[in-house]
Design a protein around this motif. Structure first.
Motif, mmCIF file in Angstrom:
data_model
loop_
_atom_site.group_PDB
_atom_site.id
_atom_site.type_symbol
_atom_site.label_atom_id
_atom_site.label_comp_id
_atom_site.label_asym_id
_atom_site.label_seq_id
_atom_site.Cartn_x
_atom_site.Cartn_y
_atom_site.Cartn_z
ATOM 1 N N PHE A 83 6.117 -0.755 4.692
ATOM 2 C CA PHE A 83 4.696 -0.578 4.368
ATOM 3 C C PHE A 83 3.966 -1.914 4.466
ATOM 4 O O PHE A 83 4.531 -2.970 4.181
ATOM 5 C CB PHE A 83 4.527 -0.032 2.950
ATOM 6 N N ALA A 84 2.710 -1.857 4.851
ATOM 7 C CA ALA A 84 1.824 -3.023 4.837
ATOM 8 C C ALA A 84 0.646 -2.703 3.921
ATOM 9 O O ALA A 84 0.151 -1.574 3.908
ATOM 10 C CB ALA A 84 1.330 -3.349 6.242
ATOM 11 N N THR A 85 0.206 -3.685 3.141
ATOM 12 C CA THR A 85 -0.907 -3.488 2.211
ATOM 13 C C THR A 85 -2.225 -3.866 2.874
ATOM 14 O O THR A 85 -2.341 -4.911 3.521
ATOM 15 C CB THR A 85 -0.710 -4.347 0.945
ATOM 16 N N TYR A 86 -3.212 -3.001 2.712
ATOM 17 C CA TYR A 86 -4.575 -3.257 3.191
ATOM 18 C C TYR A 86 -5.507 -3.189 1.983
ATOM 19 O O TYR A 86 -5.507 -2.182 1.258
ATOM 20 C CB TYR A 86 -4.990 -2.219 4.232
ATOM 21 N N SER A 87 -6.286 -4.216 1.758
ATOM 22 C CA SER A 87 -7.181 -4.220 0.596
ATOM 23 C C SER A 87 -8.484 -4.937 0.921
ATOM 24 O O SER A 87 -8.516 -5.834 1.765
ATOM 25 C CB SER A 87 -6.496 -4.889 -0.602
ATOM 26 N N VAL B 215 -4.628 0.259 -0.147
ATOM 27 C CA VAL B 215 -3.654 1.294 0.198
ATOM 28 C C VAL B 215 -2.516 0.633 0.963
ATOM 29 O O VAL B 215 -2.727 -0.336 1.702
ATOM 30 C CB VAL B 215 -4.302 2.419 1.054
ATOM 31 N N ASP B 216 -1.307 1.108 0.759
ATOM 32 C CA ASP B 216 -0.158 0.682 1.549
ATOM 33 C C ASP B 216 0.058 1.709 2.653
ATOM 34 O O ASP B 216 0.024 2.920 2.392
ATOM 35 C CB ASP B 216 1.105 0.588 0.690
ATOM 36 N N VAL B 217 0.287 1.235 3.868
ATOM 37 C CA VAL B 217 0.401 2.126 5.027
ATOM 38 C C VAL B 217 1.689 1.823 5.788
ATOM 39 O O VAL B 217 1.997 0.658 6.073
ATOM 40 C CB VAL B 217 -0.808 1.964 5.974
ATOM 41 N N ALA B 218 2.433 2.874 6.091
ATOM 42 C CA ALA B 218 3.607 2.764 6.973
ATOM 43 C C ALA B 218 3.298 3.524 8.251
ATOM 44 O O ALA B 218 2.964 4.717 8.217
ATOM 45 C CB ALA B 218 4.849 3.340 6.301
ATOM 46 N N ILE C 37 5.572 3.059 -4.752
ATOM 47 C CA ILE C 37 5.230 1.671 -5.031
ATOM 48 C C ILE C 37 6.268 1.048 -5.969
ATOM 49 O O ILE C 37 6.704 1.661 -6.940
ATOM 50 C CB ILE C 37 3.814 1.569 -5.649
ATOM 51 N N GLY C 38 6.700 -0.146 -5.640
ATOM 52 C CA GLY C 38 7.706 -0.821 -6.449
ATOM 53 C C GLY C 38 9.128 -0.478 -6.072
ATOM 54 O O GLY C 38 10.079 -1.024 -6.634
ATOM 55 N N ASN C 39 9.297 0.452 -5.130
ATOM 56 C CA ASN C 39 10.623 0.859 -4.684
ATOM 57 C C ASN C 39 10.734 0.721 -3.166
ATOM 58 O O ASN C 39 9.727 0.663 -2.458
ATOM 59 C CB ASN C 39 10.909 2.326 -5.060
ATOM 60 N N THR C 40 11.958 0.687 -2.689
ATOM 61 C CA THR C 40 12.210 0.720 -1.243
ATOM 62 C C THR C 40 12.403 2.165 -0.824
ATOM 63 O O THR C 40 13.235 2.873 -1.389
ATOM 64 C CB THR C 40 13.464 -0.102 -0.890
#
Length: 344
Positions: free
Chosen positions: A95-99, A318-321, A56-59
């Motif tokens: 990544f895509a964020t799901y919340s 959660v972030d999901v790739a 998180i916060g990085n590529t």
């Protein structure tokens, strides 16, 4: 004289009459990606999983080497050996964020037929099922995008829009013929077949022609891992659609916010963590805190007196790739994903 003033009022009892108001689905695409994520010979390595979790916060990038189609085999021995350098790339993972989240005011249930636990369970499940549907749809979109554009040998089937297309009369053979068609693309591994209701119908009919029948059709599907989803649509004139995926070709990565990784707990009761969602068996970051306020209007007359009360806040994120194979030139290099359509 009358007993009407003391008549017993409405009789109430708990029940499951509303069980069909909220139902889980089949998440075959998500299941396929999760299974292949755990494949030790797949595209997801333990190192990549570990680094993704805390990225998180990085590529997040991973090195890849492009296919070299310019190599040749000579027919003479040379004193000089020429260079044959590889071309590497840094492939960025997206990544895509799901919340989602919900709240509960515990004291609102003191005079209610619905218990706190039942309310919590229904709120939790409606988001759980929706999250499963959303991820399942995302995996199917990823398969559609990554389906092979190269089909070296379509046998006696048509190729339309980068998909194998069989007639309704070919419905009993196309499932088995997926193997040699993928083998013609040099993909020989175990095949996972993700289909919709049409493909399930075909397989169920094939299963009736088992070993003790005049025709044994079980070989068509018995060497495949079967998955089904209700989120693979049929276009007009189509009976069934499916994606055939070579084992170890796709996967899913997750990452979490910093406080969830740290498991932070604050003095005011705020908490972050990581938990596993039931049924989906999928990891998710959790967030909880409490507040207070006037919730007298929340449930009408039933809570009119509740002008200052405690509220619980439950959050999930959660972030999901969603990963498919890297391909440096999809127009010339076959992907291990084949879409197969059966016409009506």
């Amino acid at each position: 004289m009358s007993l009407i003033n003391t008549r017993i009022q409405n009789v109430r009892s708990s029940s499951n009459l509303d069980k069909n108001e909220l139902r889980p689905s089949r998440y075959g695409g998500l299941n396929l990606f999760m299974q292949q994520t755990a494949d030790p010979a797949g595209i997801i390595t333990p190192e990549l999983t570990e680094k993704a979790t805390a990225s998180i916060g990085n590529t997040l990038q991973t090195p890849v080497i492009d296919y070299d189609g310019g190599v040749t085999i000579g027919n003479t021995r040379s004193v000089t050996i020429a260079d044959s350098e590889n071309t590497s790339q840094m492939h960025t993972l997206t990544f895509a964020t799901y919340s989602w989240g919900f709240t509960i005011v515990p004291s609102n249930f003191m005079n209610n037929e619905v218990s706190i636990q039942r309310d919590f369970q229904r709120k939790f499940e409606k988001y759980l099922y929706k999250f499963g549907e959303t991820l399942d749809a995302a995996t199917i979109t990823a398969l559609s995008t990554a389906k092979t554009q190269v089909i070296a040998d379509a046998l006696n089937y048509s190729v339309v829009g980068n998909a194998i297309q069989g007639t309704f009369a070919q419905r009993e053979t196309i499932i088995g013929d997926i193997n040699p068609m993928m083998a013609a693309n040099d993909h020989f591994g175990m095949i996972h077949l993700l289909g919709n209701a049409g493909y399930e119908s075909v397989i169920r009919n094939l299963s009736e022609k088992d070993i003790y029948n005049a025709e044994n059709k079980t070989l068509q599907y018995s060497d495949k891992e079967l998955h089904f989803s209700t989120r693979i649509p049929n276009a007009a004139g189509e009976f069934a659609n499916a994606y055939a995926v070579q084992s170890g070709s796709v996967g899913i990565l997750t990452r979490f916010e910093r406080e969830s990784l740290l498991g932070t707990q604050m003095a005011d009761g705020t908490e972050w963590g990581i938990d596993t969602l039931p049924m989906l068996n999928f990891p998710v970051g959790t967030y909880f805190y409490e507040s207070k306020g006037d919730f007298s209007a929340q449930m009408g007359a039933a809570t009119a007196d509740n002008t200052r009360a405690r509220k619980e806040h439950y959050g999930f994120a959660v972030d999901v790739a969603i990963l498919t194979p890297y391909n440096s030139d999809p127009t010339t290099i076959a992907n291990p994903i084949v879409k197969a359509t059966i016409l009506s």
